[in-house]
Scaffold this active site. Structure first.
Site, PDB file in Angstrom:
ATOM      1  N   GLY A  52     -80.836 -59.656  55.125  1.00 13.60           N
ATOM      2  CA  GLY A  52     -80.947 -60.704  54.051  1.00 13.60           C
ATOM      3  C   GLY A  52     -80.131 -60.506  52.152  1.00 13.60           C
TER       4      GLY A  52
ATOM      5  CG  LEU B 297     -81.434 -55.059  48.643  1.00 20.47           C
ATOM      6  CD1 LEU B 297     -80.326 -54.508  47.507  1.00 20.47           C
ATOM      7  CD2 LEU B 297     -83.131 -54.410  48.125  1.00 20.47           C
TER       8      LEU B 297
ATOM      9  CB  ALA C  54     -90.640 -57.851  52.217  1.00 20.44           C
TER      10      ALA C  54
ATOM     11  CB  THR D 290     -89.859 -62.405  50.188  1.00 16.85           C
ATOM     12  OG1 THR D 290     -89.225 -63.266  51.437  1.00 16.85           O
ATOM     13  CG2 THR D 290     -88.893 -61.254  50.095  1.00 16.85           C
TER      14      THR D 290
ATOM     15  CB  THR E 190     -92.058 -57.776  44.262  1.00 21.77           C
ATOM     16  OG1 THR E 190     -92.469 -58.498  43.442  1.00 21.77           O
ATOM     17  CG2 THR E 190     -93.530 -57.424  44.994  1.00 21.77           C
ATOM     18  CG  ASP E 191     -91.656 -59.805  39.474  1.00 22.05           C
ATOM     19  OD1 ASP E 191     -90.903 -59.135  41.181  1.00 22.05           O
ATOM     20  OD2 ASP E 191     -91.572 -60.906  39.067  1.00 22.05           O
TER      21      ASP E 191
ATOM     22  CE1 TYR F 252     -92.766 -60.108  48.466  1.00 24.38           C
ATOM     23  CE2 TYR F 252     -93.429 -61.013  46.043  1.00 24.38           C
ATOM     24  CZ  TYR F 252     -92.416 -60.265  47.606  1.00 24.38           C
ATOM     25  OH  TYR F 252     -91.422 -59.839  47.033  1.00 24.38           O
TER      26      TYR F 252
ATOM     27  CE  LYS G  16     -93.074 -55.945  48.948  1.00 26.46           C
ATOM     28  NZ  LYS G  16     -91.840 -55.433  49.514  1.00 26.46           N
TER      29      LYS G  16
ATOM     30  CD1 TRP H 127     -87.994 -63.091  38.363  1.00 22.28           C
ATOM     31  CD2 TRP H 127     -86.799 -63.550  37.347  1.00 22.28           C
ATOM     32  NE1 TRP H 127     -89.029 -63.282  38.497  1.00 22.28           N
ATOM     33  CE2 TRP H 127     -88.756 -64.228  36.816  1.00 22.28           C
ATOM     34  CE3 TRP H 127     -85.930 -64.605  36.468  1.00 22.28           C
ATOM     35  CZ2 TRP H 127     -88.829 -64.798  35.707  1.00 22.28           C
ATOM     36  CZ3 TRP H 127     -86.635 -65.752  35.511  1.00 22.28           C
ATOM     37  CH2 TRP H 127     -87.809 -66.095  35.058  1.00 22.28           C
TER      38      TRP H 127
END
Length: 282
Positions: A11, A13, A62, A64, A103-104, A127, A131, A152
């Protein structure tokens, strides 16, 4: 030499972390993706960590797909919650540190100021819900953990920046959501933050995003400005866009714990984006 195990290594990251450590003689990377290790299977995870004995586990794996999570609840819980649980159990047995990327979307997204790590969560879609359960499992089963919430994210892989540039090739005007506010974050910036935390005992929950905030429409405009494109951006509402899963309208994260406990800081989102776009051209 310390071993860093990365799940979801293919991915955005995972690739950014590999880039940071590629010439580091003090660390070796154990790269895994679904082909090498299914983190949803506890027996497989335990066998792997007992065999390889990593010093650090960085969980970049994840589910996502925000909209897909609404219809694939079991899969979302398995990857986003059970996976981190399994890795935490494994990390604790061998005395390893674990870094869980979150995540946000764990927030409701109706705030008027940036969320800090001490604010109440309240995810609206599957989601964010799954998470958040992943975060809770890490807190429950890991003894040495860092949880980093980001937002983001873009990097080497499929992302918003590349999608906008691709669409601009065949469209003079693009309709982009203008009422969702967040902080575009480059994977390389997040990878730097992770590399900063790894050698420390500064455990806990962190927010990790580039500084500043904008709407998706503003994000697209900045991409086109940096690329010298004349593509027009028409802001639309979340309702007009009509995605199946609910999105947080305001999910700006304040990197409060980084500021309270470290001297690490993220770049402004505009600077990080410019840097990313330069590397895209190289």
């Amino acid at each position: 030499m310390k071993k860093i195990m990365i799940t979801g290594c293919n991915g955005q990251l995972g690739r950014a972390i590999n880039e940071i450590y590629k010439d580091d003689i003090h660390f070796s990377l154990l790269n895994t993706d679904i082909e090498q290790l299914d983190i949803t299977k506890i027996d497989d995870v335990m066998a792997y960590v007992r065999s390889e004995k990593p010093d650090v586990i960085v969980n970049c794996a994840a589910h996502t797909g925000v909209d897909a999570c609404e219809t694939e609840e079991d899969k979302a819980y398995k990857i986003n919650a059970i996976g981190p649980r399994n890795l935490s159990i494994g990390a604790t047995e061998i005395g390893a540190k674990i870094i869980q990327v979150s995540t946000d979307y764990v927030f409701e997204g109706k705030g008027k100021r940036p969320y800090i790590e001490f604010d109440k969560t309240g995810p609206k879609g599957m989601y964010g819900i799954t998470k958040l359960e992943g975060e809770n499992f890490v807190k429950e089963f890991a003894s040495k953990y860092f949880i980093i919430r980001t937002a983001w994210l873009y990097g080497d892989g499929k992302n918003f920046v590349k999608t906008m540039l691709r669409l601009s090739e065949s469209n003079e005007k693009l309709r982009v959501v203008g009422d969702q506010i967040g902080s575009p974050t480059s994977a390389s910036q997040l990878a730097k933050a992770i590399a900063y935390l790894i050698p420390t005992e500064n455990y806990g929950l962190f927010h990790g995003t580039c500084e500043g905030y904008c709407s998706w429409a503003d994000f697209a405009k900045e991409v086109f400005r940096l690329k010298g494109k004349n593509t027009e951006v028409e802001p639309i509402t979340t309702e007009q866009f009509g995605a199946p899963a609910p999105r947080p309208l305001y999910s700006v994260l304040e990197n409060y714990m980084f500021k309270l406990t470290t001297d690490f800081s993220f770049d402004p989102w505009q600077d990080a984006l410019a840097q990313y776009m330069r590397t895209m051209e190289e």
